[in-house]
Design a protein around this motif. Structure first.
Motif, PDB file in Angstrom:
ATOM      1  N   LEU A   1       0.855  -1.197   0.000  1.00 47.45           N
ATOM      2  CA  LEU A   1       0.000   0.000   0.000  1.00 47.45           C
ATOM      3  C   LEU A   1       0.889   1.245   0.000  1.00 47.45           C
ATOM      4  O   LEU A   1       0.913   2.027  -0.942  1.00 47.45           O
ATOM      5  CB  LEU A   1      -0.929   0.009   1.217  1.00 47.45           C
ATOM      6  CG  LEU A   1      -1.834   1.236   1.296  1.00 47.45           C
ATOM      7  CD1 LEU A   1      -2.869   1.248   0.181  1.00 47.45           C
ATOM      8  CD2 LEU A   1      -2.549   1.300   2.646  1.00 47.45           C
ATOM      9  N   ARG A   2       1.669   1.423   1.087  1.00 51.47           N
ATOM     10  CA  ARG A   2       2.496   2.626   1.254  1.00 51.47           C
ATOM     11  C   ARG A   2       3.542   2.777   0.159  1.00 51.47           C
ATOM     12  O   ARG A   2       3.743   3.860  -0.392  1.00 51.47           O
ATOM     13  CB  ARG A   2       3.198   2.621   2.627  1.00 51.47           C
ATOM     14  CG  ARG A   2       2.288   3.037   3.775  1.00 51.47           C
ATOM     15  CD  ARG A   2       2.536   2.178   4.973  1.00 51.47           C
ATOM     16  NE  ARG A   2       2.075   0.835   4.718  1.00 51.47           N
ATOM     17  CZ  ARG A   2       0.813   0.410   4.964  1.00 51.47           C
ATOM     18  NH1 ARG A   2      -0.030   1.209   5.530  1.00 51.47           N
ATOM     19  NH2 ARG A   2       0.436  -0.824   4.655  1.00 51.47           N
ATOM     20  N   THR A   3       4.211   1.682  -0.163  1.00 52.90           N
ATOM     21  CA  THR A   3       5.301   1.761  -1.133  1.00 52.90           C
ATOM     22  C   THR A   3       4.761   2.094  -2.512  1.00 52.90           C
ATOM     23  O   THR A   3       5.282   2.973  -3.207  1.00 52.90           O
ATOM     24  CB  THR A   3       6.065   0.422  -1.131  1.00 52.90           C
ATOM     25  OG1 THR A   3       6.523   0.181   0.205  1.00 52.90           O
ATOM     26  CG2 THR A   3       7.230   0.448  -2.086  1.00 52.90           C
TER      27      THR A   3
ATOM     28  N   ARG B   1      10.274  -4.628  -5.685  1.00 54.61           N
ATOM     29  CA  ARG B   1       9.962  -5.242  -4.383  1.00 54.61           C
ATOM     30  C   ARG B   1      10.009  -6.759  -4.557  1.00 54.61           C
ATOM     31  O   ARG B   1       9.325  -7.319  -5.417  1.00 54.61           O
ATOM     32  CB  ARG B   1       8.585  -4.805  -3.888  1.00 54.61           C
ATOM     33  CG  ARG B   1       8.081  -5.645  -2.729  1.00 54.61           C
ATOM     34  CD  ARG B   1       6.905  -5.028  -1.995  1.00 54.61           C
ATOM     35  NE  ARG B   1       7.364  -3.993  -1.072  1.00 54.61           N
ATOM     36  CZ  ARG B   1       6.650  -3.539  -0.043  1.00 54.61           C
ATOM     37  NH1 ARG B   1       5.448  -4.013   0.201  1.00 54.61           N
ATOM     38  NH2 ARG B   1       7.129  -2.593   0.750  1.00 54.61           N
TER      39      ARG B   1
ATOM     40  N   GLU C   1      11.940  -3.064  -0.865  1.00 60.18           N
ATOM     41  CA  GLU C   1      11.945  -4.115   0.163  1.00 60.18           C
ATOM     42  C   GLU C   1      12.344  -5.425  -0.481  1.00 60.18           C
ATOM     43  O   GLU C   1      11.668  -5.943  -1.377  1.00 60.18           O
ATOM     44  CB  GLU C   1      10.628  -4.326   0.931  1.00 60.18           C
ATOM     45  CG  GLU C   1      10.870  -5.309   2.109  1.00 60.18           C
ATOM     46  CD  GLU C   1       9.679  -5.500   3.041  1.00 60.18           C
ATOM     47  OE1 GLU C   1       8.768  -4.639   3.091  1.00 60.18           O
ATOM     48  OE2 GLU C   1       9.675  -6.542   3.738  1.00 60.18           O
TER      49      GLU C   1
ATOM     50  N   HIS D   1      14.811  -3.039   3.919  1.00 58.53           N
ATOM     51  CA  HIS D   1      13.780  -2.137   3.403  1.00 58.53           C
ATOM     52  C   HIS D   1      14.330  -0.717   3.576  1.00 58.53           C
ATOM     53  O   HIS D   1      13.946   0.008   4.498  1.00 58.53           O
ATOM     54  CB  HIS D   1      12.495  -2.342   4.203  1.00 58.53           C
ATOM     55  CG  HIS D   1      11.269  -1.723   3.596  1.00 58.53           C
ATOM     56  ND1 HIS D   1      11.309  -0.861   2.517  1.00 58.53           N
ATOM     57  CD2 HIS D   1       9.955  -1.860   3.914  1.00 58.53           C
ATOM     58  CE1 HIS D   1      10.078  -0.496   2.206  1.00 58.53           C
ATOM     59  NE2 HIS D   1       9.232  -1.082   3.036  1.00 58.53           N
TER      60      HIS D   1
ATOM     61  N   CYS E   1       5.892   0.025  11.052  1.00 62.31           N
ATOM     62  CA  CYS E   1       5.961   0.426   9.633  1.00 62.31           C
ATOM     63  C   CYS E   1       4.624   0.320   8.926  1.00 62.31           C
ATOM     64  O   CYS E   1       4.454   0.891   7.856  1.00 62.31           O
ATOM     65  CB  CYS E   1       7.000  -0.438   8.920  1.00 62.31           C
ATOM     66  SG  CYS E   1       6.525  -2.186   8.858  1.00 62.31           S
ATOM     67  N   LEU E   2       3.660  -0.429   9.492  1.00 63.63           N
ATOM     68  CA  LEU E   2       2.381  -0.756   8.846  1.00 63.63           C
ATOM     69  C   LEU E   2       2.640  -1.602   7.585  1.00 63.63           C
ATOM     70  O   LEU E   2       3.677  -1.406   6.958  1.00 63.63           O
ATOM     71  CB  LEU E   2       1.568   0.496   8.484  1.00 63.63           C
ATOM     72  CG  LEU E   2       1.232   1.435   9.651  1.00 63.63           C
ATOM     73  CD1 LEU E   2       0.408   2.622   9.124  1.00 63.63           C
ATOM     74  CD2 LEU E   2       0.484   0.730  10.775  1.00 63.63           C
ATOM     75  N   PRO E   3       1.729  -2.507   7.222  1.00 62.15           N
ATOM     76  CA  PRO E   3       0.451  -2.776   7.870  1.00 62.15           C
ATOM     77  C   PRO E   3       0.647  -3.515   9.195  1.00 62.15           C
ATOM     78  O   PRO E   3       1.639  -4.216   9.369  1.00 62.15           O
ATOM     79  CB  PRO E   3      -0.269  -3.671   6.859  1.00 62.15           C
ATOM     80  CG  PRO E   3       0.835  -4.395   6.152  1.00 62.15           C
ATOM     81  CD  PRO E   3       1.967  -3.415   6.073  1.00 62.15           C
TER      82      PRO E   3
ATOM     83  N   ARG F   1       7.218   8.367   4.027  1.00 62.37           N
ATOM     84  CA  ARG F   1       7.639   7.574   2.871  1.00 62.37           C
ATOM     85  C   ARG F   1       7.643   8.407   1.583  1.00 62.37           C
ATOM     86  O   ARG F   1       8.430   8.143   0.677  1.00 62.37           O
ATOM     87  CB  ARG F   1       6.723   6.353   2.715  1.00 62.37           C
ATOM     88  CG  ARG F   1       6.851   5.312   3.830  1.00 62.37           C
ATOM     89  CD  ARG F   1       8.205   4.604   3.785  1.00 62.37           C
ATOM     90  NE  ARG F   1       8.428   3.976   2.515  1.00 62.37           N
ATOM     91  CZ  ARG F   1       7.976   2.769   2.170  1.00 62.37           C
ATOM     92  NH1 ARG F   1       7.316   2.062   3.052  1.00 62.37           N
ATOM     93  NH2 ARG F   1       8.221   2.264   0.971  1.00 62.37           N
TER      94      ARG F   1
HETATM   95  N1   CP Z   1       5.653  -0.211   5.238  1.00 57.85           N
HETATM   96  C1   CP Z   1       5.458  -0.635   3.972  1.00 57.85           C
HETATM   97  O1   CP Z   1       6.417  -0.849   3.204  1.00 57.85           O
HETATM   98  O2   CP Z   1       4.158  -0.735   3.604  1.00 57.85           O
HETATM   99  P1   CP Z   1       3.625  -1.505   2.306  1.00 57.85           P
HETATM  100  O3   CP Z   1       4.108  -2.950   2.459  1.00 57.85           O
HETATM  101  O4   CP Z   1       2.159  -1.379   2.327  1.00 57.85           O
HETATM  102  O5   CP Z   1       4.261  -0.888   1.094  1.00 57.85           O
END
Ligand code: CP
Length: 348
Positions: A56-58, A117, A149, A154, A304-306, A332
């Motif tokens: 999501l974030r990446t 990734r 990552e 990461h 870091c989530l999720p 990020r």
């Molecule tokens: N923290 C992080 O990398 O989130 P995503 O796995 O959702 O990208």
């Protein structure tokens, strides 16, 4: 961690960055939070992103960074694209229809930089320790390569977490003698399945390089990669950072300024998902609660989530005023802008 031939503006591992490069990326990220962050610095550039695992974030920070800076993002992943093989010299008679070597050739032919990734496979600890997919990409990719990552690291999350620590503490003891070192606890957390070690290793590297007193707390059997620990501890020592490892969680939390929770799998059960899941479920007392934070010294919570509520951490901690998880996610974006500018040779 072998030598690769990718351009030096690549970001493969955070421990490959010099201290000057680490600080330079963080300074650039700080600048890119301001008006520079929406200038067309990367107009005419194309970036290819291959996500072999969910995100999501990446994903969103790559999309937003490219959009804000004027670059065009091409993205692909299994599902919308083919399933990929990475091992060399295998007979591809299974689900994978394309080898990453060919795929990376396609990506590099259509872009100025590549972002990848590729999580740990979690079948073979020695194989994952070699970060094989990232290493393959580094060999196959003549363009700057960004690690979004990999099995062992990461780096973008590490930079974002460092930025958040600098914000929270008003600077870094690695850079300013007047900034006190803080007790930063990386606390292993329970989960429903074994997870890779990339994020905890990245977080440790960030905290140590930022010059803090870092405590790594985990149950017996959950050791991180020894080579990575040696490397980040040595880099951290050059910046005043110290590392202590303990199985005593309560003692670790006493006086903590930061509690960073993260789950990862037990070494003894590597490759055995069922036994690994049993092991990570078997320590529910390591879930972070408000009472745990209260043991600290005005401690903040990071992840870091999720994150799984009620498994890794209680929901009231996540929602509480001591939680920095949204700041970590927000950081990020400027970090992604900084690494893209660096990869593409643009000084923001
Ligand atoms: N923290 C992080 O990398 O989130 P995503 O796995 O959702 O990208």
């Amino acid at each position: 961690m072998s030598t690769t031939a990718v351009p030096t503006s690549s970001l493969l591992h955070q421990w490959s960055l010099s201290h000057a490069a680490w600080d330079g990326l963080l300074r650039a990220a700080e600048r890119l939070r301001g008006p520079a962050g929406t200038e067309p610095l990367l107009t005419g550039k194309r970036v290819a992103m291959l996500l072999l695992n969910p995100s999501l974030r990446t994903r969103l920070s790559m999309e937003a960074a490219c959009q804000d800076l004027g670059a065009h993002l091409l993205s692909a992943e299994p599902g919308s694209s083919w399933n990929f093989e990475w091992r060399s010299d295998v007979r591809m008679d299974g689900a994978a229809a394309e080898h990453l070597e060919e795929a990376l050739g396609v990506l590099t032919g259509m872009s100025d930089a590549v972002a990848l990734r590729a999580f740990a496979g979690l079948h073979d600890a020695a194989e994952d320790a070699a970060d094989p997919v990232l290493e393959l990409a580094a060999r196959a990719c003549p363009r700057p390569l960004l690690n979004l990552e990999s099995a062992m690291d990461h780096p973008h999350q590490a930079l974002a977490d460092a930025l958040v620590l600098r914000d929270h503490f008003g600077g870094s003891p690695a850079l300013h003698e007047s900034a006190p070192r803080r007790r930063v606890v990386l606390s292993w957390a329970p989960h429903v399945k074994p997870l890779p070690m990339a994020v905890p290793q990245a977080a440790l590297g960030a905290f140590l390089r930022e010059g803090h007193d870092v405590v790594l707390a985990h149950p017996p059997g959950f050791e991180l990669d020894a080579r990575v620990l040696t490397r980040v501890e040595a880099l951290g020592a050059e910046r005043g950072g110290t590392l202590e490892t303990t199985h005593d969680r309560d003692a670790a939390l006493d006086g903590a300024h930061v509690v960073y929770a993260k789950s990862w799998g037990a070494r003894a059960h590597y490759g055995d998902v069922d036994a690994g899941a049993t092991a990570v479920r078997a320590q529910p007392s390591w879930r972070v609660s408000e009472a745990d934070l209260a043991r600290g010294d005005d401690a903040v919570f990071m992840h870091c989530l999720p994150v799984r509520r009620g498994v890794v951490v209680d929901a009231d901690v996540l929602r509480g005023r001591r939680s920095l998880v949204q700041q970590q996610a927000a950081a990020r974006l400027p970090v992604q802008k900084a690494t893209l500018c660096h990869a593409l040779g643009v000084d923001p």
